[in-house]
Structures are given as C-alpha cells and as structure tokens.
Design an enzyme around this catalytic site. Structure first.
Site, PDB file in Angstrom:
ATOM      1  N   SER A 123      -4.179  -0.206  14.105  1.00 49.74           N
ATOM      2  CA  SER A 123      -4.962   0.973  14.476  1.00 49.74           C
ATOM      3  C   SER A 123      -5.345   0.862  15.946  1.00 49.74           C
ATOM      4  O   SER A 123      -5.458  -0.240  16.492  1.00 49.74           O
ATOM      5  CB  SER A 123      -6.229   1.063  13.623  1.00 49.74           C
ATOM      6  N   GLY A 128       2.127   4.901   3.385  1.00 45.80           N
ATOM      7  CA  GLY A 128       3.044   4.004   2.701  1.00 45.80           C
ATOM      8  C   GLY A 128       3.950   4.711   1.720  1.00 45.80           C
ATOM      9  O   GLY A 128       5.160   4.456   1.675  1.00 45.80           O
ATOM     10  N   TYR A 161     -13.766  -3.138   9.955  1.00 45.03           N
ATOM     11  CA  TYR A 161     -12.438  -2.523   9.972  1.00 45.03           C
ATOM     12  C   TYR A 161     -11.715  -2.814  11.281  1.00 45.03           C
ATOM     13  O   TYR A 161     -10.551  -3.244  11.290  1.00 45.03           O
ATOM     14  CB  TYR A 161     -12.567  -1.017   9.762  1.00 45.03           C
ATOM     15  N   GLY A 190       0.818  -1.208   0.000  1.00 45.49           N
ATOM     16  CA  GLY A 190       0.000   0.000   0.000  1.00 45.49           C
ATOM     17  C   GLY A 190       0.850   1.255   0.000  1.00 45.49           C
ATOM     18  O   GLY A 190       0.654   2.159   0.808  1.00 45.49           O
ATOM     19  N   ALA A 191       1.792   1.312  -0.945  1.00 46.16           N
ATOM     20  CA  ALA A 191       2.802   2.380  -0.907  1.00 46.16           C
ATOM     21  C   ALA A 191       2.660   3.397  -2.024  1.00 46.16           C
ATOM     22  O   ALA A 191       3.610   4.126  -2.311  1.00 46.16           O
ATOM     23  CB  ALA A 191       4.199   1.761  -0.943  1.00 46.16           C
ATOM     24  N   GLY A 231      -0.486   8.131   0.708  1.00 47.29           N
ATOM     25  CA  GLY A 231      -0.593   8.190   2.158  1.00 47.29           C
ATOM     26  C   GLY A 231       0.667   7.812   2.904  1.00 47.29           C
ATOM     27  O   GLY A 231       1.794   8.111   2.475  1.00 47.29           O
TER      28      GLY A 231
END
Length: 275
Positions: free
Chosen positions: A147, A19, A170, A13-14, A17
């Site tokens: 999280s 990442g 989530y 996920g880079a 954001g």
C-alpha cells in the site's frame, strides 16, 4: 517466462476483492490457480464460479486462517505436497484499518498484533516456506500487494501494546511487506525468482475500503491490471526489488531503504515465525 497457461500461481486472499478478480483473469488465461482464503464455503463457491466463468477446471481451493502461523505452515505443506511446480506467489491477503476490531487492539492466535500477523508475518512465513519450490520452478515471481499507506516500524513497541492505533498497525505492516520484498530481491537471482511489490490502486471498491466508509477512487480493474502486470508481463522478466504505485515505479517510505532497519526486522521476524 513460460506461457501463462503453463504456470501454477497461488493467490492469497482470493475469495473477494482484488484477489478474486486477479484469480479470474489468470483462470481465464489458462493458468493453474490456487485460490486461498479462510472461509470454506465461500472458498469452494468462489472456485466453482471461477471455473464456470473461465471454462478452466484447474482452479483449486486452499484454506488457511492467516491469524494462525500453524495454518500458514499447513498451507505451504499442502502446496508442496500437491503441486510439482509453483511459478507465482501473490501475497494479497490482508485486513484493513477498521474491521475486525473497530479500533480495538486484537491479537492473532499466536499472540501477535493482528494486522502485523495477518498482513505481514503470514506472508513472510509462507514465502519462506515456498521459496525452494519457487526456485525449483524458475523462472518464478513473488508479488506482494502492499500500500502507499506506509508508516515506520517502531522496534521498541513492534506489537503496539502502548497507544494502539489501527492505522499505524496497518501502515507499518504494509511497509514491512516492502522491506521483505527488497530483502528477497537482494537474496535471489533475478534470472530465477523475482520479488516485487505494489500499491495496486487508491481506495478500490473492495470490502476493506467499503467497510472503512471510504469513497472509492481507483477501480478494481485498475488494481487488477497493475497486479497482473507484475505477475505475468514478459517485459518484467528479471526485474526485481521494485515498488510500484499502480504501473509506475515509485519510492517507498525511506525506512524501506535502511539496511539496518531491514536487518532488525528480518531477524525479529525469523524469531517470531520460528525460522
């Protein structure tokens, strides 16, 4: 640990954001950075921008859609085939509480609840497939971006087929990441491979947060600093099985400390991932 410019690190996920910002910091420090995402055009543009900004040409694109476990397996196979060593794995890819679906229950390509599949199952499978490479490359580190929003896992309805709530989906996926981290830490020699996880910051201004219509609290720089610390700080050599809120060690949801709950989750996950 070896100098950062001698390390190869995969960040999932880079392409935006946290990442992407983390990839930029590691590229600037001279690491070989494997940039993962699911959008080919965005990924290749991201890699070029990171190389231009850092002057480091050892930034490489890796495409896989984490809604497909077959593509996760393909990503692991690509890393193993193309790189002799892997010193860091940052499990960062994930989706939030709003998009996609806007509150509707959605399924992955494998028929699993989407948030559980993308946020947890994909990272679990990727980690397990890459574990021999990390051990071979020791010292190495596994960092999972979790999280503070954690909710207990309902084993009777793991995929939330009844009374679906995207926030529950989530939050249980994020607790599952913590439970995975604690299992890995118990299994692995901390002198060889460490496993830690963190809440990088509260409502950082990422696409996930902005899509939810939430006013940012932490800065992106706060999150990058906290995550980079777990990836690269020599003071954390041998430190494993910890959950951090930012840079401070914190206590996760109590279920993460329940050995029986972790055993049930691990066995179910292995079945779902075909391990």
């Amino acid at each position: 640990m070896r100098p950062i410019n001698e390390q190869t690190i995969l960040i999932t996920g880079a392409t935006d954001g946290l990442g992407r910002a983390l990839a930029g910091e590691l590229a600037a420090a001279g690491a070989t950075v494997l940039v993962h995402g699911r959008d080919e055009a965005r990924g290749r543009a991201t890699v070029q921008e990171l190389m231009d900004a850092s002057g480091n040409d050892r930034v490489h694109w890796m495409r896989a859609d984490f809604a497909s476990l077959d593509e996760v397996r393909g990503l692991a196979d690509q890393v193993i085939a193309e790189y002799d060593e892997l010193h860091g794995l940052v499990n960062n890819a994930g989706i939030g509480t709003t998009l996609p679906g806007e509150g509707r229950r959605m399924l992955s390509e494998d028929g699993f609840e989407l948030r559980f599949a993308v946020n947890y199952l994909a990272g679990y499978l990727l980690t397990r497939r890459l574990l021999p490479e990390l051990i071979k490359s020791a010292p190495a580190r596994i960092v999972s971006v979790s999280s503070a929003g954690q909710a207990p896992i309902y084993f009777a309805d793991l995929m939330l087929e009844h009374h679906y709530d995207p926030v529950q989906a989530y939050c249980q996926s994020k607790l599952a990441q913590v439970m995975m981290t604690f299992d890995l830490a118990e299994e692995l020699d901390p002198g060889a491979v460490t496993a830690n996880c963190l809440h990088p910051g509260t409502f950082m201004p990422t696409k996930m947060v902005l899509a939810a219509g939430v006013t940012p609290v932490s800065t992106l720089e706060d999150g990058v600093s906290a995550t980079l610390r777990l990836v690269a700080d020599p003071e954390l050599d041998g430190v494993s099985g910890r959950y951090f809120n930012g840079v401070r060690e914190a206590e996760p949801h109590p279920q993460a400390r329940d050995p029986e709950a972790r055993r049930r989750l691990r066995e179910l996950t292995d079945q779902l991932c075909g391990l």
